[in-house]
Design a protein around this motif. Structure first.
Motif, PDB file in Angstrom:
ATOM      1  N   ILE A 166      -6.486  -3.164  13.810  1.00 54.93           N
ATOM      2  CA  ILE A 166      -6.327  -1.946  13.014  1.00 54.93           C
ATOM      3  C   ILE A 166      -6.369  -2.322  11.540  1.00 54.93           C
ATOM      4  O   ILE A 166      -5.652  -3.229  11.102  1.00 54.93           O
ATOM      5  CB  ILE A 166      -4.986  -1.241  13.309  1.00 54.93           C
ATOM      6  N   GLY A 167      -7.204  -1.613  10.788  1.00 49.25           N
ATOM      7  CA  GLY A 167      -7.259  -1.789   9.344  1.00 49.25           C
ATOM      8  C   GLY A 167      -6.572  -0.621   8.655  1.00 49.25           C
ATOM      9  O   GLY A 167      -6.905   0.532   8.912  1.00 49.25           O
ATOM     10  N   VAL A 168      -5.595  -0.933   7.804  1.00 50.69           N
ATOM     11  CA  VAL A 168      -4.882   0.087   7.031  1.00 50.69           C
ATOM     12  C   VAL A 168      -5.363  -0.021   5.589  1.00 50.69           C
ATOM     13  O   VAL A 168      -5.093  -1.024   4.922  1.00 50.69           O
ATOM     14  CB  VAL A 168      -3.356  -0.116   7.093  1.00 50.69           C
ATOM     15  N   ILE A 169      -6.061   0.977   5.109  1.00 50.19           N
ATOM     16  CA  ILE A 169      -6.706   0.856   3.804  1.00 50.19           C
ATOM     17  C   ILE A 169      -5.999   1.692   2.741  1.00 50.19           C
ATOM     18  O   ILE A 169      -5.271   2.633   3.049  1.00 50.19           O
ATOM     19  CB  ILE A 169      -8.203   1.221   3.880  1.00 50.19           C
ATOM     20  N   GLY A 170      -6.247   1.330   1.495  1.00 49.67           N
ATOM     21  CA  GLY A 170      -5.616   2.004   0.365  1.00 49.67           C
ATOM     22  C   GLY A 170      -6.545   2.933  -0.373  1.00 49.67           C
ATOM     23  O   GLY A 170      -6.337   3.230  -1.559  1.00 49.67           O
ATOM     24  N   GLN A 175     -14.542   5.234   1.583  1.00 49.57           N
ATOM     25  CA  GLN A 175     -14.723   4.112   0.663  1.00 49.57           C
ATOM     26  C   GLN A 175     -14.232   2.822   1.316  1.00 49.57           C
ATOM     27  O   GLN A 175     -13.468   2.850   2.281  1.00 49.57           O
ATOM     28  CB  GLN A 175     -13.940   4.352  -0.630  1.00 49.57           C
ATOM     29  N   ALA A 176     -14.670   1.713   0.740  1.00 49.12           N
ATOM     30  CA  ALA A 176     -14.208   0.403   1.188  1.00 49.12           C
ATOM     31  C   ALA A 176     -13.798  -0.405  -0.030  1.00 49.12           C
ATOM     32  O   ALA A 176     -14.450  -0.345  -1.079  1.00 49.12           O
ATOM     33  CB  ALA A 176     -15.305  -0.328   1.954  1.00 49.12           C
ATOM     34  N   TYR A 177     -12.707  -1.154   0.113  1.00 49.13           N
ATOM     35  CA  TYR A 177     -12.272  -2.036  -0.972  1.00 49.13           C
ATOM     36  C   TYR A 177     -11.798  -3.347  -0.379  1.00 49.13           C
ATOM     37  O   TYR A 177     -10.905  -3.342   0.469  1.00 49.13           O
ATOM     38  CB  TYR A 177     -11.151  -1.387  -1.784  1.00 49.13           C
ATOM     39  N   PRO A 178     -12.419  -4.455  -0.800  1.00 46.22           N
ATOM     40  CA  PRO A 178     -13.549  -4.549  -1.726  1.00 46.22           C
ATOM     41  C   PRO A 178     -14.835  -3.983  -1.111  1.00 46.22           C
ATOM     42  O   PRO A 178     -14.932  -3.861   0.112  1.00 46.22           O
ATOM     43  CB  PRO A 178     -13.670  -6.055  -1.976  1.00 46.22           C
ATOM     44  N   ARG A 179     -15.786  -3.689  -1.955  1.00 47.91           N
ATOM     45  CA  ARG A 179     -17.017  -3.051  -1.476  1.00 47.91           C
ATOM     46  C   ARG A 179     -17.775  -3.911  -0.475  1.00 47.91           C
ATOM     47  O   ARG A 179     -18.437  -3.385   0.426  1.00 47.91           O
ATOM     48  CB  ARG A 179     -17.925  -2.705  -2.659  1.00 47.91           C
ATOM     49  N   ASN A 180     -17.671  -5.242  -0.641  1.00 49.09           N
ATOM     50  CA  ASN A 180     -18.408  -6.107   0.291  1.00 49.09           C
ATOM     51  C   ASN A 180     -17.778  -6.148   1.676  1.00 49.09           C
ATOM     52  O   ASN A 180     -18.273  -6.839   2.561  1.00 49.09           O
ATOM     53  CB  ASN A 180     -18.551  -7.523  -0.289  1.00 49.09           C
ATOM     54  N   GLY A 201     -12.517  10.356  -1.158  1.00 53.25           N
ATOM     55  CA  GLY A 201     -12.706  10.253  -2.593  1.00 53.25           C
ATOM     56  C   GLY A 201     -11.606   9.514  -3.318  1.00 53.25           C
ATOM     57  O   GLY A 201     -11.746   9.200  -4.505  1.00 53.25           O
ATOM     58  N   GLU A 202     -10.497   9.212  -2.625  1.00 55.37           N
ATOM     59  CA  GLU A 202      -9.389   8.498  -3.280  1.00 55.37           C
ATOM     60  C   GLU A 202      -9.795   7.045  -3.513  1.00 55.37           C
ATOM     61  O   GLU A 202     -10.131   6.325  -2.583  1.00 55.37           O
ATOM     62  CB  GLU A 202      -8.125   8.559  -2.431  1.00 55.37           C
ATOM     63  N   SER A 203      -9.731   6.627  -4.766  1.00 53.13           N
ATOM     64  CA  SER A 203     -10.178   5.290  -5.141  1.00 53.13           C
ATOM     65  C   SER A 203      -9.060   4.262  -4.972  1.00 53.13           C
ATOM     66  O   SER A 203      -7.895   4.628  -4.787  1.00 53.13           O
ATOM     67  CB  SER A 203     -10.669   5.298  -6.597  1.00 53.13           C
ATOM     68  N   PRO A 204      -9.378   2.965  -5.058  1.00 54.98           N
ATOM     69  CA  PRO A 204      -8.381   1.914  -4.842  1.00 54.98           C
ATOM     70  C   PRO A 204      -7.501   1.668  -6.067  1.00 54.98           C
ATOM     71  O   PRO A 204      -7.559   0.604  -6.690  1.00 54.98           O
ATOM     72  CB  PRO A 204      -9.245   0.690  -4.516  1.00 54.98           C
ATOM     73  N   VAL A 205      -6.683   2.641  -6.432  1.00 50.88           N
ATOM     74  CA  VAL A 205      -5.782   2.447  -7.565  1.00 50.88           C
ATOM     75  C   VAL A 205      -4.627   1.538  -7.141  1.00 50.88           C
ATOM     76  O   VAL A 205      -4.273   1.457  -5.959  1.00 50.88           O
ATOM     77  CB  VAL A 205      -5.248   3.799  -8.095  1.00 50.88           C
TER      78      VAL A 205
END
Length: 217
Positions: A166-170, A175-180, A201-205
């Motif tokens: 499971i990936g929990v993202i911010g 979107q993906a962070y980091p982009r790669n 649309g929420e960015s990686p702040v």
């Protein structure tokens, strides 16, 4: 009258309200069975003046309407849903909404959280290669944050060994962070599960990442 899930989706996407205030508003709404009287919630939920003002000003705004319509296209569960994990519900200020892509049933299986440095060393890689495969073999879900370094390597090992992850993202799921890590994130979603409390649309702040850590544990 707003349904509970509609209320929770709208509340989770309303800007200018902190996690604590959002949870207090939910608790108040749940106890009073009041999901459409914002003035009542402002008066009784014990939220900050800033949060109260943001709620009053934004609740019926076109911007929030647009965000709700956009994020309704994603799969999501709310804290009121029977599928919401009990252990997560018992954490500090649990997320009101979880957007997801993949196999939601993984949230209810035995799991282990893996966190670590963004600059993984050879020793770190060697340690994970020794520690994780036996865990993966027992069908224990590997949870991490799809970030650079230890996180990404843990997901890669799980996928390589045919395990569950499971990936929990911010960020938002779009979107993906980091982009790669976009390919890796897509693969985790295909074979496992990717979740986020943030809308499209929420960015990686910066503050998103300590917030999401409470979900990874």
């Amino acid at each position: 009258m707003l349904q509970v899930n509609d209320f929770l989706l709208r509340l989770s996407l309303c800007r200018g309200i902190g996690l604590v205030s959002k949870y207090r508003l939910w608790e108040c709404a749940q106890q009073a069975r009041c999901f459409n009287n914002i003035d009542y919630l402002i008066d009784h939920a014990n939220v900050s003046l800033r949060s109260a003002s943001s709620l009053k000003n934004n609740w019926t705004s076109p911007e929030l309407d647009q965000a709700v319509a956009l994020n309704s296209q994603e799969k999501f569960i709310t804290i009121a849903d029977p599928l919401y994990p009990i252990t997560l519900k018992e954490t500090y200020c649990p997320p009101l909404v979880l957007f997801y892509r993949g196999n939601l049933s993984l949230l209810h299986q035995p799991s282990i959280g893996v966190v670590g440095t963004r600059q993984i060393t050879n020793y770190g890689q060697s340690a994970l290669r020794g520690l994780l495969p036996p865990v993966i073999k027992r069908q224990i879900v590997v949870i991490s944050g799809l970030a650079q370094g230890v996180d990404g390597f843990s997901h890669e090992l799980a996928l390589k060994h045919g395990g569950l992850t499971i990936g929990v993202i911010g960020t938002g799921l779009d979107q993906a962070y980091p982009r790669n890590h976009q390919v890796l994130q897509d693969e985790v979603a295909r074979q496992g599960l990717v979740i986020s409390e943030y809308g499209r649309g929420e960015s990686p702040v910066a503050y998103h990442f300590p917030e999401r850590n409470r979900i990874k544990r």
